[in-house]
Design a protein around this motif. Sequence first.
Motif, PDB file in Angstrom:
ATOM      1  N   LYS A 359      -8.425 -39.212 -47.890  1.00 26.28           N
ATOM      2  CA  LYS A 359      -9.896 -39.665 -47.819  1.00 26.28           C
ATOM      3  C   LYS A 359     -10.335 -40.443 -48.938  1.00 26.28           C
ATOM      4  O   LYS A 359     -10.871 -41.315 -49.024  1.00 26.28           O
ATOM      5  CB  LYS A 359     -10.775 -38.578 -47.458  1.00 26.28           C
ATOM      6  N   ALA A 360     -10.072 -39.889 -50.078  1.00 23.84           N
ATOM      7  CA  ALA A 360     -10.571 -40.563 -51.277  1.00 23.84           C
ATOM      8  C   ALA A 360      -9.904 -41.895 -51.629  1.00 23.84           C
ATOM      9  O   ALA A 360     -10.760 -42.662 -52.057  1.00 23.84           O
ATOM     10  CB  ALA A 360     -10.203 -39.510 -52.415  1.00 23.84           C
ATOM     11  N   LEU A 361      -8.726 -42.053 -50.975  1.00 25.35           N
ATOM     12  CA  LEU A 361      -8.021 -43.193 -51.154  1.00 25.35           C
ATOM     13  C   LEU A 361      -8.342 -44.559 -50.015  1.00 25.35           C
ATOM     14  O   LEU A 361      -7.915 -45.557 -49.858  1.00 25.35           O
ATOM     15  CB  LEU A 361      -6.637 -43.230 -50.938  1.00 25.35           C
ATOM     16  N   GLY A 362      -9.213 -44.021 -49.143  1.00 25.12           N
ATOM     17  CA  GLY A 362      -9.760 -44.704 -48.047  1.00 25.12           C
ATOM     18  C   GLY A 362      -9.202 -44.736 -46.826  1.00 25.12           C
ATOM     19  O   GLY A 362      -9.248 -45.658 -45.869  1.00 25.12           O
ATOM     20  N   TYR A 363      -8.111 -43.753 -46.703  1.00 27.31           N
ATOM     21  CA  TYR A 363      -7.562 -43.505 -45.411  1.00 27.31           C
ATOM     22  C   TYR A 363      -8.162 -42.521 -44.350  1.00 27.31           C
ATOM     23  O   TYR A 363      -8.825 -41.459 -44.890  1.00 27.31           O
ATOM     24  CB  TYR A 363      -5.913 -42.920 -45.687  1.00 27.31           C
ATOM     25  N   ASP A 364      -7.805 -42.495 -43.088  1.00 29.34           N
ATOM     26  CA  ASP A 364      -8.254 -41.612 -42.247  1.00 29.34           C
ATOM     27  C   ASP A 364      -7.388 -40.442 -42.317  1.00 29.34           C
ATOM     28  O   ASP A 364      -6.578 -40.231 -41.629  1.00 29.34           O
ATOM     29  CB  ASP A 364      -8.567 -42.272 -40.928  1.00 29.34           C
ATOM     30  N   PRO A 365      -8.255 -39.384 -42.826  1.00 30.51           N
ATOM     31  CA  PRO A 365      -7.428 -38.168 -42.748  1.00 30.51           C
ATOM     32  C   PRO A 365      -7.155 -37.480 -41.440  1.00 30.51           C
ATOM     33  O   PRO A 365      -6.316 -36.800 -41.161  1.00 30.51           O
ATOM     34  CB  PRO A 365      -8.365 -37.236 -43.457  1.00 30.51           C
TER      35      PRO A 365
END
Length: 566
Positions: A359-365
Amino acid sequence: MKNIKARTQQMLKEKILEAIKKAIEEKSIQVERIPEFYMEVPQDKSHGDFAANVAMLIAREARMAPRKIAEIVAQALDISDTQIEKVEVAGPGFINFHLRSTWANGVILDILRERQNFGRQELGGGMKIQVEFVSANPTGPMHMGNARGAALGDALSSILKLSGYDVTKEFYINDAGNQIENFGLSLEARYLELLGQEAHIPEGGYHGEDIKDHMRNLIKEEGDRFLYMDSPSRRAHFIEYALKKNIQRMKDDLENFGVYFDIWFSEQSLHDAGKVNEVINLLKQKGCTYEKDGALWFKASEFGGGKDEVLIRANGLPTYFASDIAYHKDKFDRGFDRVIDIWGADHHGHVARVKGALKALGYDPEKLTVILMQLVRLYRNGEIARMSKRTGRTVTLADIVEEVGRDAARFFFNMRSADTHLDFDLDLAIKKSDENPVYYVQYAHARICSILRQASEQGVTLPDIDSCDFIEKYSNMLTEKNEIELIKKLADFPGEIRLSAENLSPYRITNYCMELASVFHSFYNSCRVLTGDRDLTTARLLLVVSVQQVLRNAFDILGISAPERM
């Protein structure tokens, strides 16, 4: 093409929608929108073949009691030219449908036309899914948890493929970090000991007999030449030597278990390609890290984790967690739409941390699903078995396959949901009786093969399914109770595939096999297949061939064989 059960459910839904719309036009029900509803199979067979709860879903908007709505809808239903025999309103407002006993007989035609494709779904639409499983530490042989994970992951991958997903099976090799350092130190200590030098296994090192075996073999091959090498170089050589052999043994053991991976992914490759440093720098740039006590920390608590986690230790070395973030980022960067990991239950706390980092990297967890797998307890002679019968060492994947066989091992490992502890009875797994579940289901297949051999010996041949009028000539002859029950169980198979894919639950297929085998054995005991009536014999042979095909399709998912004789 939808299977017979899905087609029937769709027909019933359409009939209900027509009835509701008619009631709305006549103003006996007043609603603006008809919500999505499902046709379910009642657990109590006296409640019919299918039931709908639509009346309860529209009751609030209609301002009417659900049962009253159900009565209006039932009255408005047009059941002419259908398989519907009777409609009842039950309980708080269920609409129950009783169909003609032969409603599902068309499934035989579906099975004989579709063969190995029967059960295939269009659920995935080609979505790319990666299933990562086993991923055992390459410092030693694979244990029971790895064995269960292999059976579970392989069956799940087969189910997802059958459901229309583009599946990649991947093994993550943990060939970097502290455990590899300790592996090297352990190998070095055993090497020195075997050559009469004083040495000790370090704290956190590996004491397994396989470490000694590696060094004994190395000494046989190359003697004592490494005694005169500096320690870091010596350890690097030992690690390379032992890891290569361990990874090959893993591949051999898994292939002997019927499990083949599309990709073997090295953790070390992430470090070599700079991907671990890259992900750490990305988290820094996004303000998701801080320094404390000389270490670099990820603000996991701000992204759903229970506590913050170290990315780089005070000694400057990245943690396994940092590698894991880089690995999961790499998965999505490779184009996977969804990622499924199968981990041991002891990794429970790691799930939120990895999802938080994504999530922090911008991916959908939410595109990462982690299946947590509970422990396996082996039993022999009614007692917990921790040692191999042959070697006297801890039981490994190879040991379990040798003791009970591939089929029993794969079947037993998939008999329970992954989140349930599994008790594996080694004595039961090798019994040649109905008590043994895998023997029971395989015997159903072998029994069918015997029937077909007898039919061939008697000169009975089956018609070409595409050139005979199956429904008119043969299908309607199958009216006995046990025939009907068997046909309905066959019709359940595609739905079981769908539910298994949606819920990621291969154990449903194992349970289905046992249920189908049970219904088949009951049919066999009550209905003679090879009769004096040629047409009845043909109809029943077509039925048992359908059972044979569905069993084979299910066995293919589970990775077990379909024996013709037992």
